[in-house]
Design an enzyme around this catalytic site. Sequence first.
Site, short mmCIF file in Angstrom:
data_model
loop_
_atom_site.label_atom_id
_atom_site.label_comp_id
_atom_site.label_asym_id
_atom_site.label_seq_id
_atom_site.Cartn_x
_atom_site.Cartn_y
_atom_site.Cartn_z
N GLY A 40 -9.30 29.54 1.39
CA GLY A 40 -9.29 29.54 2.85
C GLY A 40 -7.92 29.78 3.45
CB ILE A 41 -6.75 29.28 6.95
CG1 ILE A 41 -7.71 30.27 7.63
CG2 ILE A 41 -5.41 29.25 7.66
CD1 ILE A 41 -7.19 31.69 7.69
N GLY A 185 4.80 26.56 21.99
CA GLY A 185 4.15 25.40 21.37
C GLY A 185 5.06 24.73 20.37
CB SER A 186 7.17 22.00 20.36
OG SER A 186 6.67 20.84 21.02
CB ALA A 274 2.72 27.77 17.54
CG HIS A 449 20.05 0.94 -5.61
ND1 HIS A 449 20.37 1.28 -4.32
CD2 HIS A 449 21.21 0.99 -6.33
CE1 HIS A 449 21.67 1.51 -4.25
NE2 HIS A 449 22.21 1.34 -5.46
#
Length: 470
Positions: A40-41, A185-186, A274, A449
């Site tokens: 698909g996309i 568009g953002s 967008a 860590h």
Amino acid sequence: MADQFDLIVIGSGPGGYVTAIRAAQLGMKTAIVERDQLGGICLNWGCIPTKALLRSSEIYHLMHRADEFGLSVKDISFDIKKVVERSRKVSGRLSGGVGMLMKKNKITVIEGTARLEKGAAAPKVVVTGKDKKDTAYTAKHVILATGARARTIPQAGLEPDGKQIWTYREAMVPEDMPKSLLVIGSGAIGIEFASFYHTMGADVTVVEMMDRVLPVEDEEIAAFAAKQFKKQGLNLITGAQVEKLDKGAKSVKATIKTKDGKSQTIEVEKVILAIGITGNVENLGLEDLGVKVDRGHVVIDGYGATNVKGLYAIGDVAGPPWLAHKASHEGIICVEKIAGQNPHPMDTSNIPGCTYCHPQVASVGLTEAKARDAGYEVKVGRFPFVGNGKAIALGEDQGLIKTVFDAKTGELLGAHMVGAEVTELIQGFMVGKVLETTEQELMHAIFPHPTLSEMMHESVLDAYGRVIHI
């Protein structure tokens, strides 16, 4: 018979093909219908190829910072055709992989365009093949996973033409790198393309109708991201709309009007639309069957069922959030319910969202504002990347992790991040939410860590006045 199945899935994107595989695992005779490319996309023109492009821009960005790390790189340049070629190869590899998964799970792949007609147990699926011939298939259950397409602006002169005014599809395969670009568009799609093209050297302007970029994100995180975008040189115009696009021979003049009535005109080589997506609900026969559709999306319950017996819908065609992982999970819920199992209904509050710009943005659950609006008394914790040893060692000390808790119960309501690799970190908080974790479990968990994940711990500690490293 060869044309009879337990389940037929229409569409082979991340929702469709994952659903088909799960159905096969559950013993269903399954078929999947695809009119274009397997995957698909998302695999072919969305999630995956954009990340390949962004990876190239990330490396290009780091090459320019080589001196910071005691390295020397000369004559830095790129070949946009090779950048695009790599992106397409990545997509092709994954699309081929979906084909192998279909064979492995004995799923019948039917090539062609599907439409629905009235049937017995479920709608009949009629597929028009490449030879233009129709073949009818029947199944006990049919799932729509037809996805969505780019939304366009219903105004003369603002329509995409594939040459100067692009949708995401053209933006992924530029023949040449534009010197200047306007992104309308953002949201995630717009900001990712803005980040890619800006990093590769284009002069980029982003216009957003809302009063801030990344409007669905926590306001504090969006503001932090916007500050970094501006520092990099992105031009952000918020609270504004593009009123007109005048196409010239080699450029486009855009008239931009802000909410206070002021107008300005900018000239760019290319424009990317967008402004969101709309579901692929047309030409499927939904009207004749009486399927409920609301604002371009099929209406479903928490298990994907429509109002028509034997017909279900999942993924983008079934509404927001428009995310590949939502589609996959929604499909699994749907098919397990069909199989008689007892899955939990879809809970959109536990779906993480990721934006792969620079810096990255990721979130899950309620923003601080939405938590307060919902009536919660909240405790909020924050930890900056600048206080983390691993972030400093990576040369990525600009970022923020924010957590939102219910002050009365300690329930984790939401987590929001901006900075390096936060799209990988967010999953930790998502698992915590699904397990109904409180602050106590998160405080007592030991984080390794040195890692970026330590900031997740510190953010929780900060919400309760116990932060260590700031």
